[in-house]
Structures are given as C-alpha cells and as structure tokens.
Enzyme design. Structure first.
Site: not given
Length: 465
Positions: A36, A40, A42, A52, A180, A186, A271, A318, A444
C-alpha cells in the site's frame, strides 16, 4: 471489479513480504505482492537502513573529531544535517528501486493498494476506489508493525516524535528525551548525542537493552553515559505537558529528576503488529497480544492463510521475517528436509557506539536451566587489531553446555561485532562443538581472533589473557 488468480498472494512488501514472493516465484509458483505504500516496508524506508546511514554519518563525524589521536590533523570540522538526511533518504530510495527490479526480474506483479482478506483464498486490493480481487490457494500476511504508543504518550509529528520524524529532522533539538532503551531508542540516542544534542533516555525496566545479556547491558550503559547520554532506568514518563515549542515530562522512578523540560520527545517503546483492517474477522485467524498466532511453519488457524515477520510476533527483526517467509513457501512447495525456524538462532544487532550483537541464550538464561555451563570472555583491549583501530572498549562472551560442549549463546559488545556474530550463528546452526571451534584457524590480525580466544577462555585455555 477485475479478478486475477495466483498460487500465492503476499500482503506487505517489506523484507519479509518481497522475499517471500520472490522465493515463491523461484519455486515455480505464480506469486503476487500487495503493497500500500513503499516496497521495502518500514525496515528499508523508515527503520534499519536509513538509521544505519545516519549513524554512519555520525561515525565519520566522530572519527574526524578524534583524528588528532591518530596523528591526523583536521580543522574546521562540522556537519550538514540536511545533507545527512538527504543521503539517508537516497540510500533507501536506491534500495527500493532495487527491490522493484528484483520483483520484475522474477515476474512477480506488484499490486499497489491496501490488501484485505475477503475470506479464504480471496484478497481485495483497493487503491483510489479501484478494486481488484486476487484469488489464491495461499495467502501470506506480512504487514509488519508500527511504533507502539500508549495513552498519554502519543506522537504528534512535531513535539513528540516516532522514528519517522526522528529520521528526517529539519533542525536539531537542543534537548531530546527518548522513551525506551531498546535498540531503536539507543541507536537514535547515539546519533543525536554525537551531533551535540543533550540526550536523556528513560527505560521502564531495570536496564538498557533489557532482553540482552546483563553484563553487556551494564557495559553499554557505562559507555553511553561516558559519552554524555543521561540514562534513567526503572523510570516511567507519566505525564507530558506540551508548550509552544517544548515538552515538560514528569518522570517517576529511582533517581528520576521529577520534571524534565526538553525540545522534543522521541517515543521508542517498541512496536505493535499491523493486524487491523485485514479482514481477519472473516477467517479463523487468531490474534493474541497484538500478533497473529502461527505454528512452526507460519500457518495460522485458517488453512491457506499464513503470517510472517513482525505481525506474527517477536523477535521483530527483518532477517527473521525474511527467513520465515522463505520457510513458509518452501513448506507450501513441499521441499524435503526442512526444519522449523529456531528462534534461538535468530541473531540481534544494535548499532550504538560500541555496537552490540548476540545470539542464543544469555548467561543468566543458560544458568537458569540448571545445567552446568562454561562461560568464556575475551576483552577488546587484549586484541592487536582493536588496539590498532583505537577501539579497546568491549568484550566477547560465549556460553557452552559443560557436558556436551554445545554452544548455547554468544553476546558481543565492541567495534564491528555486528559483522562477527554470524560466525557464531553458523556454528550454532551446524551444531558445532567447542573442540571444532578451538581447531579453527582465525586470520591475524583481525577482530575475529577474539571469537577464538573467547572459546578458548571458556575452557581455561585462552592464550592472550
């Protein structure tokens, strides 16, 4: 009203829905997708991806401010908020176009509009008063979730934000209250604090990231407070009074300041599934605690109707939604050797600074089973690559069953741990033992060497501590 027939109709084009439709098409089914608003969902448009992108901008700004400790001189350091937001929206738009291309490539038609179940095997799609009826033997509901609001703590789009407004600020507030202390709250706290906003976080439970490992939560709080973020746990916002361009919130809890006046409030309390107006009342589909009830194969109580992702309950991630969708249609197609989703193997990631990632049981959960466990930890400060990067805060923790050497869980905090957690996920999925992990050779110098050292530490054989 026109009618079209398919094998599978998916309602919702988020990371669960579009992946489900594509996988169904790969399996030879005639699949259709109903969306609608934006392909992709939310995650891509208002969640995982744009946050991000913003956090990356903040990270670069932080590196510039810290450049001198790396022997680099940077002068007149600043940022352009509008450019940050524009780049974030551009990243989302690019990925949205990519999804449209993938659906076209796999011959999955997209029906733009609101999907509503009109009984078993029937989905009505409405857009601008034009209706189309889609007929299908299998209907997959992937409508996702929205920000949770409680009475008295509702977003208004101006003074009281949800994640949508927080992603596209025109100006920075001087003071921001975030309600929250989960991953969403955060991450936004990290972004806004890095840009100079005075951030206060309130959490009703006793610690930040309350569902994660306790030791990780303690260190994360310490690091965030060191950066300048004020955190009040075991505290609730009981009243909000809105002024012309500020909000005064009443905080109740141990050590809470009583009243706090800020420029903006961001609601990040979690949510709730989008279960309304789907026509479920015409079916036997059951909704419990705001989520659709499903079995291990994502089947609802109505034959032929399935639910995946956030609308089917936690964890609201996701990658969990995508995996559920793939399993759902592979089961429909009758593929052999399938296993129901093991929620214990779903990793979680939080992109604060430092980052947090985890999978499986926490140390507390493992010990509460009353089975003997072995716990190994290894600090970032003892890793050569971490020292070279200047990222010495954090540690890795692994939990093993002491009798079987089964890896029960792993919990990480530090630089780039979101890229390391999948190594433990693969190990748990393949039922790898401690002995096999000990024999694995890690390159390493890498941060990933700590994954090996933590395993060794669980058995008293760590070399570098």
């Amino acid at each position: 009203m026109t009618e079209q027939s398919f094998d599978v109709v998916v309602i919702g084009g988020g990371p669960g829905g579009y992946v489900t439709a594509i996988r169904a098409a790969q399996l030879g089914m005639r699949a259709a997708l109903v969306e609608r608003e934006h392909l992709g969902g939310i995650c891509l448009n208002w969640g995982c991806i744009p946050t991000k992108a913003l956090l990356r901008s903040a990270e670069i700004y932080r590196h510039l401010k810290e450049a001198r400790r790396f022997g680099v001189k940077a002068e007149q350091i600043g940022f352009d908020l509008a450019e940050m937001v524009s780049r974030s929206r551009g990243v989302s738009a690019s990925l949205q176009r990519g999804i449209a291309h993938l659906l076209k490539k796999n011959r999955v038609p997209v029906f733009e509009g609101t999907g509503r179940v009109e009984g078993p095997g029937r989905v009505r799609v409405t857009r601008d008063r034009v209706q189309t009826m889609l007929l299908a033997s299998h209907i997959v509901i992937a409508t996702g979730a929205r920000a949770l609001e409680v009475e008295g703590l509702e977003g208004d789009g101006r003074l009281v934000w949800t994640y949508r407004e927080a992603l596209v600020p025109e100006t920075l507030p001087r003071r921001l209250l975030i309600v929250g202390a989960g991953a969403i709250g955060l991450e936004f706290a990290s972004f806004y604090q890095e840009l100079g906003v005075e951030v206060t976080v309130v959490e009703a439970l006793s610690r930040v990231l309350p569902s994660g490992d306790e030791e990780v939560s303690l260190l994360l709080r310490k690091e965030l407070e060191r950066q300048g973020i004020t955190i009040h746990t075991s505290t609730r916002v009981t009243v909000m009074f809105k002024g012309s361009d500020h909000v005064t919130a009443t905080l109740e809890g141990t050590g809470a300041p009583g009243e706090l006046t800020v420029d903006r409030v961001l609601l990040a309390m979690g949510v709730v599934g989008n279960v309304e107006e789907l026509g479920l009342e015409k079916t036997r589909v059951q909704v419990q605690r705001g989520a659709i009830r499903i079995d291990g194969w994502m089947r609802t109580d109505e034959p032929g109707i399935y639910a995946i992702g956030d609308v089917a309950g936690p964890p609201c991630l996701a990658h969990k939604a995508s995996r559920e969708g793939v399993l759902c249609v592979e089961k429909i197609a009758g593929l052999p050797h399938l296993r129901p989703l093991e929620r214990n193997l779903v990793p979680y990631c939080t992109y604060t600074h430092p980052q947090v990632a985890g999978i499986g049981l926490t140390e507390k959960q493992a010990r509460e089973r009353n089975d003997p466990v072995r716990v190994g930890t290894f600090p970032f400060a003892a890793n050569g690559k971490a020292l070279a990067l200047g990222e010495t805060s954090g540690f890795l923790k692994v939990i093993f069953d002491a009798r079987t050497s089964e890896l029960l869980g792993a919990h990480l905090i530090g630089a780039e741990v979101t890229e390391m957690i999948q190594g433990y996920g693969i190990a748990m999925g393949m039922e790898t033992t401690a002995a096999e992990l000990e024999q694995t050779i890690f390159a390493h110098p890498t941060l990933s060497e700590m994954m090996h050292e933590a395993v060794l530490a669980a058995h008293g054989r760590a070399v570098h501590i």
